[in-house]
Design a protein around this motif. Structure first.
Motif, PDB file in Angstrom:
ATOM      1  N   GLU A  63      -1.834   2.532   9.595  1.00  0.00           N
ATOM      2  CA  GLU A  63      -0.728   3.493   9.559  1.00  0.00           C
ATOM      3  C   GLU A  63      -1.382   4.877   9.579  1.00  0.00           C
ATOM      4  O   GLU A  63      -1.591   5.510   8.543  1.00  0.00           O
ATOM      5  N   TYR A  95      11.816   8.257   6.196  1.00  0.00           N
ATOM      6  CA  TYR A  95      11.705   7.324   7.324  1.00  0.00           C
ATOM      7  C   TYR A  95      12.543   7.877   8.467  1.00  0.00           C
ATOM      8  O   TYR A  95      13.717   8.188   8.278  1.00  0.00           O
ATOM      9  N   ASP A 108       8.606   5.033  14.798  1.00  0.00           N
ATOM     10  CA  ASP A 108       9.496   5.137  13.627  1.00  0.00           C
ATOM     11  C   ASP A 108       8.647   5.385  12.379  1.00  0.00           C
ATOM     12  O   ASP A 108       8.544   4.532  11.502  1.00  0.00           O
ATOM     13  N   SER A 122       3.403   9.221   9.217  1.00  0.00           N
ATOM     14  CA  SER A 122       2.654   7.983   9.008  1.00  0.00           C
ATOM     15  C   SER A 122       3.136   6.986  10.059  1.00  0.00           C
ATOM     16  O   SER A 122       4.207   6.401   9.944  1.00  0.00           O
ATOM     17  N   TRP A 197       5.772  -1.505   3.244  1.00  0.00           N
ATOM     18  CA  TRP A 197       6.533  -2.292   4.215  1.00  0.00           C
ATOM     19  C   TRP A 197       6.886  -3.664   3.671  1.00  0.00           C
ATOM     20  O   TRP A 197       6.631  -4.694   4.285  1.00  0.00           O
ATOM     21  N   HIS A 199       9.935  -5.444   0.561  1.00  0.00           N
ATOM     22  CA  HIS A 199      10.977  -5.127  -0.415  1.00  0.00           C
ATOM     23  C   HIS A 199      10.614  -5.683  -1.782  1.00  0.00           C
ATOM     24  O   HIS A 199      11.484  -5.937  -2.614  1.00  0.00           O
ATOM     25  N   GLU A 204       1.799   3.165  -1.953  1.00  0.00           N
ATOM     26  CA  GLU A 204       0.790   3.351  -0.921  1.00  0.00           C
ATOM     27  C   GLU A 204      -0.092   4.517  -1.348  1.00  0.00           C
ATOM     28  O   GLU A 204       0.401   5.591  -1.680  1.00  0.00           O
ATOM     29  N   TYR A 206      -2.688   7.108  -0.134  1.00  0.00           N
ATOM     30  CA  TYR A 206      -3.157   7.727   1.110  1.00  0.00           C
ATOM     31  C   TYR A 206      -4.557   8.288   0.875  1.00  0.00           C
ATOM     32  O   TYR A 206      -4.740   9.495   0.708  1.00  0.00           O
TER      33      TYR A 206
HETATM   34  N1  THG Z   1       4.235   2.834   5.309  1.00  0.00           N
HETATM   35  C1  THG Z   1       3.655   3.922   5.843  1.00  0.00           C
HETATM   36  N2  THG Z   1       3.656   4.154   7.159  1.00  0.00           N
HETATM   37  C2  THG Z   1       4.248   3.273   7.997  1.00  0.00           C
HETATM   38  C3  THG Z   1       4.878   2.129   7.500  1.00  0.00           C
HETATM   39  C4  THG Z   1       4.866   1.916   6.097  1.00  0.00           C
HETATM   40  N3  THG Z   1       4.246   3.511   9.324  1.00  0.00           N
HETATM   41  C5  THG Z   1       4.667   2.487  10.227  1.00  0.00           C
HETATM   42  C6  THG Z   1       5.800   1.648   9.715  1.00  0.00           C
HETATM   43  N4  THG Z   1       5.505   1.240   8.339  1.00  0.00           N
HETATM   44  C7  THG Z   1       7.080   2.429   9.749  1.00  0.00           C
HETATM   45  N5  THG Z   1       8.235   1.590   9.518  1.00  0.00           N
HETATM   46  C8  THG Z   1       8.929   1.573   8.328  1.00  0.00           C
HETATM   47  C9  THG Z   1      10.156   0.936   8.312  1.00  0.00           C
HETATM   48  C10 THG Z   1      10.915   0.930   7.146  1.00  0.00           C
HETATM   49  C11 THG Z   1      10.424   1.515   6.000  1.00  0.00           C
HETATM   50  C12 THG Z   1       9.192   2.102   6.009  1.00  0.00           C
HETATM   51  C13 THG Z   1       8.444   2.148   7.178  1.00  0.00           C
HETATM   52  C14 THG Z   1      11.214   1.521   4.745  1.00  0.00           C
HETATM   53  N6  THG Z   1      12.539   1.490   4.822  1.00  0.00           N
HETATM   54  C15 THG Z   1      13.383   1.464   3.660  1.00  0.00           C
HETATM   55  C16 THG Z   1      14.172   0.186   3.645  1.00  0.00           C
HETATM   56  O1  THG Z   1      14.461  -0.367   4.710  1.00  0.00           O
HETATM   57  O2  THG Z   1      14.501  -0.271   2.563  1.00  0.00           O
HETATM   58  C17 THG Z   1      14.358   2.626   3.634  1.00  0.00           C
HETATM   59  C18 THG Z   1      13.707   3.928   3.757  1.00  0.00           C
HETATM   60  C19 THG Z   1      14.579   5.095   3.365  1.00  0.00           C
HETATM   61  O3  THG Z   1      15.564   4.899   2.634  1.00  0.00           O
HETATM   62  O4  THG Z   1      14.281   6.232   3.788  1.00  0.00           O
HETATM   63  O5  THG Z   1      10.673   1.588   3.653  1.00  0.00           O
HETATM   64  O6  THG Z   1       5.383   0.916   5.567  1.00  0.00           O
HETATM   65  N7  THG Z   1       3.042   4.771   5.036  1.00  0.00           N
END
Ligand code: THG
Length: 369
Positions: A63, A95, A108, A122, A197, A199, A204, A206
């Motif tokens: 990432e 996000y 994304d 990221s 990534w 639930h 994380e 960095y």
């Molecule tokens: N962590 C970090 N960078 C990333 C990812 C990560 N870059 C690539 C990829 N993963 C990006 N994609 C996502 C998709 C969903 C989420 C995080 C990264 C995520 N979504 C929450 C959810 O679905 O519950 C909601 C987020 C929100 O409410 O804003 O966490 O994993 N550093």
């Protein structure tokens, strides 16, 4: 696991943690942002069950951070993000879909606001750095764009608060979801966010100095012995169960955030401009013609290496983008990009896989047990 070795090189990069990942029973690698990332350790099922019970260290250095600094940094970050970052606050993660002029998804990322004139994106798996450089050059923006030496390390699972607090202090427990702070480690301050990534909860880190990678890994590993810490990685089963989409698999430049069910992360109702806004407004007005949906398939589908055709009422109606058998749901769960007529929860479609055709039930994302 079936596969062939991947040769590491300057183009196919290792990470500051690779040595430990490989010593921890690595099952296989894939490549993401030109960097190695694990796909499994014991097995996807076993890894998934452990992730839901204990705590894992995830080498997610892949990432990569797109760093934008300078007087026009916010302007560029706002222009690149479907999510409205004009009021983004330091210490917060956002996000956001990034779209081209047609509304097609380019990435994304999780955007981090580090300061008034400093952002990290990221990244998911695409070369977004070139898009940012092109926009900055074309618009004559006063920014500096780079990929810094930053290597995220995930701490994921229900025991992640306990593990992180042992290494970074009790302060990390107070972090809210998608917020970050700076926490001491060996005389340094490391950026730690409550994100990841899965639930299953977690953080994380960095890490902004690759030479500290093994020390950081070892500190977490030692502190987590009695918590049954293991090496892990983004888990296909868990992320499908949780409704987390994978760029390049579930969505590409062919798809818009509206088609992918990411409308809630798009700020379409203010005056703020971003690349792709007019196309997305038009699509919202006309209504999407296809949509990413969940599927429960009446058969076991192993992980897939290409899309799988779907049929509805006897006619081609789209394709499966990701699938995995979920032991906890007792079913194969999948994501599929389906024509809007087939995309209603409750609809029944057919999926072609492994030389057979199986019935599948359309359902909402995220899946409900
Ligand atoms: N962590 C970090 N960078 C990333 C990812 C990560 N870059 C690539 C990829 N993963 C990006 N994609 C996502 C998709 C969903 C989420 C995080 C990264 C995520 N979504 C929450 C959810 O679905 O519950 C909601 C987020 C929100 O409410 O804003 O966490 O994993 N550093």
């Amino acid at each position: 696991m079936a596969g062939f070795p991947i040769l590491r090189s300057r183009r196919v990069r290792g990470t500051p943690y690779s040595e430990r990942v490989e010593a921890a029973g690595l099952g296989g690698y894939t490549v993401y942002n030109h960097m190695l990332v694990a796909t499994a350790f014991r097995s996807m099922e076993e890894d998934c069950a452990h992730l839901k019970q204990h705590v894992q260290l995830w080498d997610v250095a892949c990432e990569r951070q797109l760093e934008i600094t300078g007087p026009d940094a916010r302007r560029l970050a706002v222009l690149m993000s479907a999510r409205d970052l004009s009021g983004a606050e330091p210490g917060r993660c956002y996000y956001t879909p990034v779209t081209d002029a047609n509304g097609g998804m380019l990435n994304d990322p999780v955007a981090l606001c580090l300061g008034e004139d400093r952002f990290w994106f990221s990244l998911a798996d695409s070369d977004l750095l070139f898009w940012a450089l092109g926009l900055a050059e074309g618009l004559g923006l006063n920014v500096r764009i780079c990929e810094p030496d930053v290597s995220p390390l995930g701490i994921q699972g229900p025991k992640s608060d306990e593990l992180a607090s042992r290494v970074f202090g009790d302060g990390v427990r107070a972090l809210k979801f998608f917020r970050f702070g700076y926490f001491p480690f060996r005389g340094r301050e490391l950026l730690v966010a409550r994100s990841g990534w899965s639930h299953q909860g977690g953080f994380e880190v960095y890490l902004d100095d690759g030479s500290l990678g093994l020390e950081l890994w070892d500190a977490l590993w030692e502190a987590g012995r009695d918590l049954e810490v293991r090496a892990g990685c983004p888990n296909l089963i868990e992320r499908i169960e949780s409704g987390l989409l994978s760029y390049g698999n579930d969505m590409t430049r062919e798809d818009t955030p509206l088609e992918c069910g990411l409308e809630r992360f798009c700020g379409l109702d203010s005056d703020r401009e971003f690349v792709g806004k007019s196309a997305l407004l038009r699509q919202r007005e006309e209504g999407v013609k296809r949509r990413l949906t969940g599927l429960r398939v009446d058969a076991r589908i192993a992980s897939i290496s290409a899309t799988l055709p779907c049929r509805f009422g006897g006619a081609a109606a789209g394709y499966v983008t990701s699938a995995a058998y979920s032991p906890d749901f007792g079913a194969t769960l999948a994501f599929a990009m389906l024509d809007i007529a087939a995309a209603a929860p409750g609809a029944e479609v057919e999926v072609e896989h492994d030389g057979v055709v199986s019935e599948a039930l359309v359902c909402a994302i995220p899946f409900e047990k």
